[in-house]
Design an enzyme around this catalytic site. Structure first.
Site, PDB file in Angstrom:
ATOM      1  N   TYR A 142      -2.871  18.944 -15.713  1.00 34.44           N
ATOM      2  CA  TYR A 142      -2.478  17.797 -14.887  1.00 34.44           C
ATOM      3  C   TYR A 142      -1.487  16.958 -15.679  1.00 34.44           C
ATOM      4  O   TYR A 142      -1.706  16.686 -16.865  1.00 34.44           O
ATOM      5  CB  TYR A 142      -3.713  16.966 -14.537  1.00 34.44           C
ATOM      6  CG  TYR A 142      -3.405  15.705 -13.734  1.00 34.44           C
ATOM      7  CD1 TYR A 142      -2.927  15.788 -12.437  1.00 34.44           C
ATOM      8  CD2 TYR A 142      -3.616  14.440 -14.289  1.00 34.44           C
ATOM      9  CE1 TYR A 142      -2.659  14.639 -11.697  1.00 34.44           C
ATOM     10  CE2 TYR A 142      -3.360  13.280 -13.552  1.00 34.44           C
ATOM     11  CZ  TYR A 142      -2.883  13.387 -12.265  1.00 34.44           C
ATOM     12  OH  TYR A 142      -2.628  12.241 -11.535  1.00 34.44           O
ATOM     13  N   ASP A 237       2.329  17.388 -23.342  1.00 36.74           N
ATOM     14  CA  ASP A 237       1.707  16.266 -22.656  1.00 36.74           C
ATOM     15  C   ASP A 237       0.423  15.929 -23.396  1.00 36.74           C
ATOM     16  O   ASP A 237      -0.611  16.575 -23.217  1.00 36.74           O
ATOM     17  CB  ASP A 237       1.430  16.611 -21.192  1.00 36.74           C
ATOM     18  CG  ASP A 237       0.799  15.435 -20.445  1.00 36.74           C
ATOM     19  OD1 ASP A 237       0.433  14.436 -21.104  1.00 36.74           O
ATOM     20  OD2 ASP A 237       0.679  15.513 -19.214  1.00 36.74           O
ATOM     21  N   LYS A 270      -3.137   6.793 -22.284  1.00 33.37           N
ATOM     22  CA  LYS A 270      -4.563   6.586 -22.557  1.00 33.37           C
ATOM     23  C   LYS A 270      -4.819   5.842 -23.885  1.00 33.37           C
ATOM     24  O   LYS A 270      -4.713   4.634 -23.897  1.00 33.37           O
ATOM     25  CB  LYS A 270      -5.314   7.903 -22.416  1.00 33.37           C
ATOM     26  CG  LYS A 270      -5.172   8.421 -20.959  1.00 33.37           C
ATOM     27  CD  LYS A 270      -6.108   9.540 -20.544  1.00 33.37           C
ATOM     28  CE  LYS A 270      -6.047   9.724 -19.038  1.00 33.37           C
ATOM     29  NZ  LYS A 270      -5.407  10.930 -18.554  1.00 33.37           N
TER      30      LYS A 270
END
Ligand SMILES: *Cc1c(COP(=O)(O)O)cnc(C)c1O
Length: 428
Positions: A142, A237, A270
């Site tokens: 994702y 990522d 995050k």
């Protein structure tokens, strides 16, 4: 006092599905989502006053636990000075310096407000820098909800992807090639067919959005080789893995396993915001020079590098650099996963576990899966019963079998023991 059920009913009247991000709705596991009132260290407390040991940590950011005193102080004092200026501040530059110090593969970063924005901008930059349109992503990874990334595999390697979301025109998915994670043969074939047209390959090096699946060393080695050979940029990522699996993130881990390894571009989110909206993408100075205002690739944000968010991120990054931080976090996470495995074994439940730093995954299957298709063969009913058993016992795990779990520095031996005690009952 409102119950979780009251709040959920009220919420569904004004917010689609009652939530502002789909997985929060508990659709996969059934039942009523818990409305969280407050967090304290390793715990979250819901609207009914019930306390849970929190293994979601806001899906990764809360690596220090909730309300860490140094972070709280930094945020409060930044807020007193102003929420947002729309002009540069010294603090955002300090955060950029701090990130670059810890991630030597990047020479410059641009700060943004969400992981979605960061990956979207990284892909645009990769396309702008290479002058190519196509890119590869892997099934089960994702990268946020940008149109061109909400794509599943097409009917073969010669055809490109199909949208996984309504509202994404097929044309937008046309340049996205979706391959199976950890499949070296497919990767070689795709590069042989399309290598010269590829702007980049984007990958979660340790995939946390299909629970927890590592890219194998042969796969990562081949991926790096092919990207270099064909002039495609390798984009890591690390929105989830960044400063979570170790101080140098997943790329430092792969550099240990593959001599000289580094990605061309990296994306973070995050943990670098410590729970505030903050993300970043970065690369060499040469690649980053393609970005506006220096180059022709446009990218901007009213709240980018927000003063309060950067204060939160900086304070968080400073804490995780303290000596022994990751050793202690890893040890605690290993204690948890080894304990769960032992409980499952004692009850004859097929179970496999893996972890890196403060991120972990467990599967109700005897062997760790290597790709999304295998992850999805998990016995869903069994997972859901386990999830609810744990939740009732005050342990808050991710409400879907395809999500990773997170341990924070606030999780004590007592918390791990309480979790294992709950698992002893739930797994039986
Ligand atoms: C969470 C996540 C994103 C998206 O970040 P948001 O801040 O939710 O937009 C992108 N990539 C990965 C690997 C993630 O885990």
């Amino acid at each position: 006092m409102s119950t979780n059920q009251d709040l959920f009913e009220r919420s569904q009247r004004v917010i689609p599905g009652g939530v502002n991000s789909p997985v929060r709705a508990f659709r996969a596991v059934g039942g009523t989502p818990r409305f969280i009132k407050k967090g304290e260290g390793a715990y979250i407390i819901d609207a009914e006053g019930k306390r849970y040991i929190d293994y979601i940590g806001s899906w990764g950011p809360m690596i220090l636990g909730h309300g860490h005193p140094a972070v709280l102080e930094a945020v409060l004092s930044a807020a007193r000075e102003g929420f947002s200026f729309g002009a540069p501040t010294e603090r955002e530059l300090e955060l950029a310096e701090e990130i670059l110090k810890l991630v030597p593969s990047m020479e410059q970063v641009r700060l943004v407000s969400s992981g979605t924005e960061a990956t979207m901008s990284a892909i645009r930059l990769a396309r702008g820098a290479t002058g190519r349109s196509k890119f590869i992503k892997f099934e089960g990874c994702y990268h946020g909800h940008t149109d061109a990334l909400l794509v599943k595999a097409g009917s073969g390697l010669a055809t490109f992807g199909n949208p996984t979301s309504a509202g994404v025109p097929a044309e937008v998915a046309q340049h996205t090639l979706v391959l199976e994670y950890n499949n070296v043969a497919q990767l070689e074939e795709a590069f042989a067919l399309h290598g010269k047209e590829l702007a980049c390959v984007i990958i979660e090096p340790i995939a946390g959005n299909m629970n927890f699946v590592r890219a194998s060393v042969p796969f990562m080695t081949k991926l790096r080789e092919l990207c270099t050979q064909y002039g495609a940029l390798l984009v890591f990522d690390e929105v989830m893995t960044g400063f979570r699996v170790g101080l140098g993130s997943a790329q430092a881990h792969y550099a240990q396993l593959i001599p000289g390894f580094k990605p061309d571009m990296s994306v973070f989110g995050k943990v670098i915001g410590g729970g505030m909206p903050l993300a970043a993408f970065g690369a060499s100075r040469e690649i980053m020079a393609h970005l506006a205002p220096l180059g022709g690739v446009y990218q901007a944000g009213t709240l980018s590098g927000n003063p309060v968010a950067t204060a939160c991120g900086l304070a968080t990054l400073r804490e995780i650099q303290k000596p022994g931080f990751f050793e202690a976090l890893s040890a605690q996470t290993q204690k948890l996963v080894a304990g769960l495995k032992a409980v499952a074994d004692a009850n004859g439940v097929p179970f496999s576990v893996d972890s890196q730093g403060g991120m972990f995954g467990f599967f109700l299957m005897p062997e760790l899966p290597q790709n999304y298709t295998t992850v999805m063969t998990t016995d869903k009913e069994r997972f859901n019963r386990f999830f609810h058993g744990m939740l009732d016992a005050g342990v808050y795990l991710a409400p879907a079998l395809y999500e990773a779990g997170f341990v924070s520095a606030a999780h004590s031996d007592v918390d791990i023991e309480a979790t294992l005690a709950a698992a002893r009952v739930a797994l039986r």
